[in-house]
Write a protein that holds these residues in place. Structure first.
Motif: not given
Length: 122
Positions: A50-74
């Motif tokens: 979804v983020a890649g559809k809306a923008g760049s691959i880099g921003w999409a990867m950052l969104a997924a990394i943030i989601v992964g970081g939230i899962e890995a902590t909270l």
């Protein structure tokens, strides 16, 4: 608010709700908690898509990394409190660091694949 922020927030909420539900299901029905990792990977992929559809691959990867970081902590904290995320042998700093790093690596990989797929399709 940008679409990237919305995707990141929705993905983060989705992963926390998924962690809560999978922890409860694991505890209640005796399902191995690790089997639910398929759902986490799917959320990383969809976030990247979804983020890649809306923008760049880099921003999409950052969104997924943030989601992964939230899962890995909270998310891990939620599963720890409910029970299936507890480490019986005791939690060491090295184990926690590996777990967080591995989760973020999976988010990076599947977020990239989702973003790449979005770019190929759209």
């Amino acid at each position: 608010m940008s679409q990237w922020v919305i995707v990141t927030v929705v993905g983060s909420l989705a992963i926390l709700i998924f962690d809560l539900c999978s922890s409860l299901a694991s505890q209640r029905f005796g399902i191995r908690y690790g089997l639910f990792s398929v759902g986490s990977v799917a959320i990383y992929f969809v976030t990247g898509f979804v983020a890649g559809k809306a923008g760049s691959i880099g921003w999409a990867m950052l969104a997924a990394i943030i989601v992964g970081g939230i899962e890995a902590t909270l998310g891990w904290y939620i599963s720890w409190i409910i029970g299936p995320g507890r480490i019986e042998e005791g939690l060491t700093f090295q184990f926690a660091l590996f777990g967080v790093g591995f989760t973020i690596l999976l988010a990076f990989i599947f977020g990239f694949l989702g973003a790449l797929f979005a770019k190929l399709v759209y």
